[in-house]
Design a protein around this motif. Structure first.
Motif, PDB file in Angstrom:
ATOM      1  N   GLU A 175       1.209  -8.759 -22.678  1.00  0.00           N
ATOM      2  CA  GLU A 175      -0.229  -8.929 -22.891  1.00  0.00           C
ATOM      3  C   GLU A 175      -0.983  -9.044 -21.579  1.00  0.00           C
ATOM      4  OE1 GLU A 175      -1.501 -11.874 -25.860  1.00  0.00           O
ATOM      5  OE2 GLU A 175       0.633 -12.091 -26.278  1.00  0.00           O
ATOM      6  N   TYR A 176      -0.553  -9.993 -20.755  1.00  0.00           N
ATOM      7  CA  TYR A 176      -1.282 -10.266 -19.526  1.00  0.00           C
ATOM      8  C   TYR A 176      -1.233  -9.072 -18.573  1.00  0.00           C
ATOM      9  CZ  TYR A 176      -1.856 -15.216 -20.672  1.00  0.00           C
ATOM     10  OH  TYR A 176      -2.219 -16.384 -21.254  1.00  0.00           O
ATOM     11  N   ALA A 177      -0.058  -8.476 -18.417  1.00  0.00           N
ATOM     12  CA  ALA A 177       0.087  -7.382 -17.450  1.00  0.00           C
ATOM     13  C   ALA A 177      -0.730  -6.163 -17.866  1.00  0.00           C
ATOM     14  CB  ALA A 177       1.557  -7.020 -17.288  1.00  0.00           C
ATOM     15  N   VAL A 178      -0.572  -5.708 -19.115  1.00  0.00           N
ATOM     16  CA  VAL A 178      -1.272  -4.505 -19.573  1.00  0.00           C
ATOM     17  C   VAL A 178      -2.782  -4.743 -19.599  1.00  0.00           C
ATOM     18  CG1 VAL A 178      -1.580  -2.916 -21.492  1.00  0.00           C
ATOM     19  CG2 VAL A 178       0.714  -3.645 -20.850  1.00  0.00           C
ATOM     20  N   SER A 179      -3.191  -5.918 -20.062  1.00  0.00           N
ATOM     21  CA  SER A 179      -4.621  -6.227 -20.095  1.00  0.00           C
ATOM     22  C   SER A 179      -5.220  -6.158 -18.703  1.00  0.00           C
ATOM     23  CB  SER A 179      -4.849  -7.618 -20.690  1.00  0.00           C
ATOM     24  OG  SER A 179      -4.451  -7.671 -22.036  1.00  0.00           O
ATOM     25  N   ASN A 180      -4.528  -6.744 -17.718  1.00  0.00           N
ATOM     26  CA  ASN A 180      -5.083  -6.762 -16.376  1.00  0.00           C
ATOM     27  C   ASN A 180      -5.069  -5.397 -15.708  1.00  0.00           C
ATOM     28  OD1 ASN A 180      -5.978  -9.324 -16.279  1.00  0.00           O
ATOM     29  ND2 ASN A 180      -4.461 -10.097 -14.852  1.00  0.00           N
ATOM     30  N   MET A 181      -4.078  -4.561 -16.032  1.00  0.00           N
ATOM     31  CA  MET A 181      -4.117  -3.192 -15.511  1.00  0.00           C
ATOM     32  C   MET A 181      -5.373  -2.470 -16.008  1.00  0.00           C
ATOM     33  SD  MET A 181      -0.137  -2.076 -16.014  1.00  0.00           S
ATOM     34  CE  MET A 181       1.186  -3.130 -15.411  1.00  0.00           C
ATOM     35  N   ALA A 182      -5.659  -2.611 -17.299  1.00  0.00           N
ATOM     36  CA  ALA A 182      -6.845  -1.966 -17.869  1.00  0.00           C
ATOM     37  C   ALA A 182      -8.130  -2.557 -17.289  1.00  0.00           C
ATOM     38  CB  ALA A 182      -6.831  -2.112 -19.389  1.00  0.00           C
ATOM     39  N   VAL A 183      -8.171  -3.882 -17.130  1.00  0.00           N
ATOM     40  CA  VAL A 183      -9.373  -4.530 -16.609  1.00  0.00           C
ATOM     41  C   VAL A 183      -9.628  -4.131 -15.160  1.00  0.00           C
ATOM     42  CG1 VAL A 183     -10.422  -6.744 -16.022  1.00  0.00           C
ATOM     43  CG2 VAL A 183      -9.255  -6.474 -18.205  1.00  0.00           C
ATOM     44  N   SER A 184      -8.579  -4.062 -14.352  1.00  0.00           N
ATOM     45  CA  SER A 184      -8.776  -3.699 -12.946  1.00  0.00           C
ATOM     46  C   SER A 184      -9.261  -2.261 -12.807  1.00  0.00           C
ATOM     47  CB  SER A 184      -7.479  -3.904 -12.153  1.00  0.00           C
ATOM     48  OG  SER A 184      -6.424  -3.114 -12.684  1.00  0.00           O
ATOM     49  N   VAL A 185      -8.774  -1.356 -13.660  1.00  0.00           N
ATOM     50  CA  VAL A 185      -9.266   0.023 -13.643  1.00  0.00           C
ATOM     51  C   VAL A 185     -10.733   0.058 -14.079  1.00  0.00           C
ATOM     52  CG1 VAL A 185      -9.019   2.297 -14.703  1.00  0.00           C
ATOM     53  CG2 VAL A 185      -6.991   1.050 -13.960  1.00  0.00           C
ATOM     54  N   GLY A 186     -11.072  -0.769 -15.096  1.00  0.00           N
ATOM     55  CA  GLY A 186     -12.467  -0.862 -15.525  1.00  0.00           C
ATOM     56  C   GLY A 186     -13.368  -1.405 -14.427  1.00  0.00           C
ATOM     57  N   PHE A 187     -12.870  -2.389 -13.688  1.00  0.00           N
ATOM     58  CA  PHE A 187     -13.641  -2.918 -12.554  1.00  0.00           C
ATOM     59  C   PHE A 187     -13.927  -1.814 -11.543  1.00  0.00           C
ATOM     60  CE2 PHE A 187     -13.436  -4.245  -8.132  1.00  0.00           C
ATOM     61  CZ  PHE A 187     -14.501  -5.132  -8.061  1.00  0.00           C
ATOM     62  N   SER A 188     -12.911  -1.031 -11.236  1.00  0.00           N
ATOM     63  CA  SER A 188     -13.076   0.051 -10.266  1.00  0.00           C
ATOM     64  C   SER A 188     -14.150   1.031 -10.725  1.00  0.00           C
ATOM     65  CB  SER A 188     -11.745   0.770 -10.061  1.00  0.00           C
ATOM     66  OG  SER A 188     -11.889   1.861  -9.188  1.00  0.00           O
ATOM     67  N   ALA A 189     -14.139   1.370 -12.028  1.00  0.00           N
ATOM     68  CA  ALA A 189     -15.124   2.319 -12.553  1.00  0.00           C
ATOM     69  C   ALA A 189     -16.549   1.779 -12.394  1.00  0.00           C
ATOM     70  CB  ALA A 189     -14.826   2.618 -14.011  1.00  0.00           C
ATOM     71  N   HIS A 190     -16.738   0.487 -12.654  1.00  0.00           N
ATOM     72  CA  HIS A 190     -18.076  -0.095 -12.520  1.00  0.00           C
ATOM     73  C   HIS A 190     -18.483  -0.225 -11.055  1.00  0.00           C
ATOM     74  CE1 HIS A 190     -17.644  -1.038 -16.796  1.00  0.00           C
ATOM     75  NE2 HIS A 190     -18.922  -1.342 -16.796  1.00  0.00           N
ATOM     76  N   LEU A 191     -17.510  -0.485 -10.167  1.00  0.00           N
ATOM     77  CA  LEU A 191     -17.824  -0.541  -8.743  1.00  0.00           C
ATOM     78  C   LEU A 191     -18.269   0.829  -8.242  1.00  0.00           C
ATOM     79  CD1 LEU A 191     -17.849  -2.206  -6.121  1.00  0.00           C
ATOM     80  CD2 LEU A 191     -15.460  -1.536  -5.773  1.00  0.00           C
ATOM     81  N   VAL A 192     -17.594   1.874  -8.700  1.00  0.00           N
ATOM     82  CA  VAL A 192     -17.967   3.236  -8.309  1.00  0.00           C
ATOM     83  C   VAL A 192     -19.370   3.563  -8.841  1.00  0.00           C
ATOM     84  CG1 VAL A 192     -17.421   5.676  -8.644  1.00  0.00           C
ATOM     85  CG2 VAL A 192     -15.600   4.057  -8.127  1.00  0.00           C
ATOM     86  N   ALA A 193     -19.688   3.100 -10.067  1.00  0.00           N
ATOM     87  CA  ALA A 193     -21.034   3.318 -10.619  1.00  0.00           C
ATOM     88  C   ALA A 193     -22.084   2.596  -9.789  1.00  0.00           C
ATOM     89  CB  ALA A 193     -21.082   2.843 -12.063  1.00  0.00           C
ATOM     90  N   THR A 194     -21.722   1.429  -9.269  1.00  0.00           N
ATOM     91  CA  THR A 194     -22.644   0.699  -8.399  1.00  0.00           C
ATOM     92  C   THR A 194     -22.854   1.445  -7.089  1.00  0.00           C
ATOM     93  OG1 THR A 194     -21.864  -1.395  -9.358  1.00  0.00           O
ATOM     94  CG2 THR A 194     -23.085  -1.517  -7.290  1.00  0.00           C
ATOM     95  N   PHE A 195     -21.775   1.980  -6.526  1.00  0.00           N
ATOM     96  CA  PHE A 195     -21.905   2.808  -5.319  1.00  0.00           C
ATOM     97  C   PHE A 195     -22.840   3.991  -5.592  1.00  0.00           C
ATOM     98  CE2 PHE A 195     -17.388   1.456  -3.815  1.00  0.00           C
ATOM     99  CZ  PHE A 195     -17.911   0.278  -3.303  1.00  0.00           C
ATOM    100  N   ASP A 196     -22.699   4.595  -6.770  1.00  0.00           N
ATOM    101  CA  ASP A 196     -23.534   5.732  -7.149  1.00  0.00           C
ATOM    102  C   ASP A 196     -25.000   5.312  -7.229  1.00  0.00           C
ATOM    103  OD1 ASP A 196     -23.744   8.548  -8.194  1.00  0.00           O
ATOM    104  OD2 ASP A 196     -24.562   7.461  -9.922  1.00  0.00           O
ATOM    105  N   TRP A 197     -25.268   4.114  -7.776  1.00  0.00           N
ATOM    106  CA  TRP A 197     -26.634   3.587  -7.865  1.00  0.00           C
ATOM    107  C   TRP A 197     -27.222   3.429  -6.467  1.00  0.00           C
ATOM    108  CZ3 TRP A 197     -29.784  -0.336  -6.306  1.00  0.00           C
ATOM    109  CH2 TRP A 197     -30.908  -0.629  -7.077  1.00  0.00           C
ATOM    110  N   LEU A 198     -26.367   3.029  -5.519  1.00  0.00           N
ATOM    111  CA  LEU A 198     -26.808   2.824  -4.136  1.00  0.00           C
ATOM    112  C   LEU A 198     -26.848   4.115  -3.328  1.00  0.00           C
ATOM    113  CD1 LEU A 198     -24.729  -0.417  -3.402  1.00  0.00           C
ATOM    114  CD2 LEU A 198     -27.202  -0.284  -3.802  1.00  0.00           C
ATOM    115  N   GLY A 199     -26.346   5.220  -3.927  1.00  0.00           N
ATOM    116  CA  GLY A 199     -26.381   6.506  -3.244  1.00  0.00           C
ATOM    117  C   GLY A 199     -25.201   6.785  -2.348  1.00  0.00           C
ATOM    118  N   TRP A 200     -24.106   6.004  -2.509  1.00  0.00           N
ATOM    119  CA  TRP A 200     -22.910   6.221  -1.682  1.00  0.00           C
ATOM    120  C   TRP A 200     -21.795   6.770  -2.563  1.00  0.00           C
ATOM    121  CZ3 TRP A 200     -18.491   2.522  -0.497  1.00  0.00           C
ATOM    122  CH2 TRP A 200     -17.637   3.067   0.459  1.00  0.00           C
ATOM    123  N   HIS A 201     -21.140   7.824  -2.104  1.00  0.00           N
ATOM    124  CA  HIS A 201     -20.111   8.484  -2.908  1.00  0.00           C
ATOM    125  C   HIS A 201     -18.808   8.546  -2.107  1.00  0.00           C
ATOM    126  CE1 HIS A 201     -23.396   9.590  -5.562  1.00  0.00           C
ATOM    127  NE2 HIS A 201     -24.042  10.081  -4.503  1.00  0.00           N
TER     128      HIS A 201
END
Length: 555
Positions: A175-201
């Motif tokens: 539970e803990y391992a698989v959940s955190n793998m998915a959450v960390s990938v989700g975090f990365s996706a939102h961080l990239v979206a934030t970079f996109d909002w700021l105009g950095w790619h």
């Protein structure tokens, strides 16, 4: 249902090493033939936790425990998984394996996808809240009786024996391992979206997993990567896990303080979305309310349920609570109330802003719904709210990672202390008094796959593990009510055994809403765990050592 002051249990049965089932003399030890069903004495569990070289630092109060629970529950689920729970999932070909178990038992047919709850996800969340309410009462009762790290694993060891304890411990690792793998990938996706909002790619290869089973396209449909392997590594996903590992090794108080701050920020972001989005709700989007009927409502609840493992995360920190018999029940029940209200609010507003079916395969439905509103209204204030929600989503995922990594390391720590895992996992840092070795290993076990793999398809596996753990905890309450009715309980679930019985029944009902393939994967994971148990753990556990010593003396 009141709370009682914490009794002094350390002087009780201080030398009572192992507690067999009540049909045997109190001081006896089960033979190795019956080792699978031996239970540990609750007093022994408590006394073990007080040994100087194994004792964890007690710094957490009810507010910090509640924040830990909210930090775990309000994370990737409310910002990402809620979209697929509303819209469901479609497949290219019809498959029996992808059909929800209960749906197949009723219709006896394959399916082209998983039904979505639609706007009725609010009703799904009410069902989840009822299940979690009964389960929370069970967790609160056991946590007040057995304030030991390990949560469901420890509770089953004290009630159902070594084999079931190993199964639930192995389940919690998944539970803990698989959940955190998915959450960390989700975090990365939102961080990239934030970079996109700021105009950095940033370079694409360093912000996407190396394995993309469905490929990768941009918002215009242009193919960036074909399905399969490519040269790359999701650096943000890996780095966030390792940074939190350093925080956790340094100390539980520092971890809790960081989590408290992130919880406040993400709740603020959620409230901003609910308040701003409520002005753009179209009631027509709520019709039909339940487009897939009860099948969609049940499946939607099953999909979102994994986030509620936050209850388990609160109890894993039991040994670090200042007054566990009072504070753990408060933390568990307060977590349920706050999180349920937030989830239902987001589900109602989100399904009112955009049509329910438009969230199909949307990994960031909350942020994307705001992006759509910004494009439609050209509102500058909404654009800043979009940034705030992105930031809040990242804070939510960071706090989820923090709490789940904390819980995972402490489950390994408890299993090692009992001999079911190598002693390496039970080492405590001499200065920070945290299970440092287990924390570092957990960091690499989660961090490296997060940079390589797309783990989103495994969320169902985490759901079934969570429901299975909740059901066993509830059964443990029933067993202790009959086996040890006189033991002091800092908290007692009301209504006799009604709460644990209803908890078990509802957990089984939600498990039946998960795909058949998920059940098969779950059984495969359990088979691997049983192999490890019979080859290693059974021969190194505390019961095995005592039985060997007893046999040597008798011979």
């Amino acid at each position: 249902m009141g709370l009682a002051p914490m009794p002094d249990t350390r002087s009780e049965e201080k030398n009572h090493l192992l507690s067999p089932l009540p049909t045997e003399p109190a001081a006896s030890i089960r033979t190795s033939d019956n080792q699978l069903f031996c239970c540990k004495s609750i007093d022994k569990l408590i006394s073990d936790s007080e040994e100087p070289e194994r004792r964890l630092k007690k710094t957490l109060g009810p507010v910090s425990l509640t924040a830990l629970g909210i930090g775990a529950v309000i994370g990737a689920g409310i910002f990402t998984v809620i979209g697929t729970a509303i819209a469901g999932q479609k497949f290219d070909t019809s498959s029996i394996l992808n059909a929800p178990l209960l749906d197949y038992m009723i219709r006896h047919s394959a399916t082209l996808g998983r039904p979505g709850a639609g706007p009725a996800l609010a009703l799904s969340l009410v069902l989840v809240a009822i299940v979690c309410g009964f389960t929370a009462l069970c967790y609160a009762e056991l946590a007040s009786m057995i304030p030991i790290a390990g949560s469901a694993y420890t509770y089953t060891y004290a009630t159902m024996g070594e084999l079931i304890a190993w199964i639930i411990g192995w389940d919690l690792i998944l539970e803990y391992a698989v959940s955190n793998m998915a959450v960390s990938v989700g975090f990365s996706a939102h961080l990239v979206a934030t970079f996109d909002w700021l105009g950095w790619h940033p370079p694409l290869r360093w912000i996407s997993p190396a394995y993309l089973p469905g490929g990768l396209t941009d918002i215009n449909g242009k193919v960036l990567y074909a399905p399969g392997l490519h040269f790359g590594f999701d650096v943000p996903a890996f780095l966030i896990v390792m940074l939190l590992t350093v925080v956790l090794v340094r100390g539980i108080r520092e971890s809790a303080e960081a989590n408290n701050t992130m919880v406040i920020l993400k709740i603020s972001a959620i409230l901003a979305f609910v308040i701003a989005g409520s002005h753009f709700v179209n009631p027509g989007n709520w019709h039909p309310f339940a487009p897939e009927g009860w099948s969609g409502i049940l499946t939607g609840g099953s999909i979102i349920f994994f986030t509620y493992i936050g209850f388990d995360s609160v109890s894993t920190a039991a040994e670090e609570a200042k007054n566990p018999q009072r504070d753990l029940p408060i933390g568990i029940i307060a977590t349920l109330i706050v999180c349920t209200l937030l989830y239902i609010s987001v589900a109602i507003v989100l399904s009112g802003i955009v049509p329910w079916h438009s969230m199909m395969d949307d990994a960031a439905p909350v942020a994307n719904s705001l992006k759509m509103l910004v494009a439609r209204t050209s509102s500058n204030s909404l654009r800043w709210i979009e940034l705030g929600v992105l930031f809040g989503a990242m804070m939510g995922m960071i706090s989820s990672l923090l709490v789940f990594q904390l819980g995972q390391a402490r489950v390994w720590f408890s299993m090692s202390r009992d001999g079911l895992l190598p002693k390496l996992f039970g080492r405590v840092h001499p200065r920070f008094r945290t299970p440092s070795t287990a924390t570092w290993i957990a960091g690499f076990v989660v961090g490296i796959p997060s940079g390589i793999l797309d783990i989103g398809t495994l969320s169902d596996l985490s759901n079934i593990g969570t429901l299975f753990a909740f059901a066993l905890v509830s059964i443990g309450v029933i067993i202790l009510r009959y086996r040890d009715p006189g033991r002091h309980r800092g908290f007692r679930a009301p209504g006799g055994i009604a709460a644990p019985v209803l908890s078990v029944l509802f957990c089984v009902l939600l498990m039946s809403g998960l795909p058949i393939l998920t059940w098969l994967r779950f059984f495969a994971w359990l088979a691997i765990g049983l192999t490890i148990y019979f080859l290693y753990s059974r021969h190194h556990s505390e019961f095995a050592k005592k039985s060997s010593a007893k046999n040597a003396l008798s011979s």
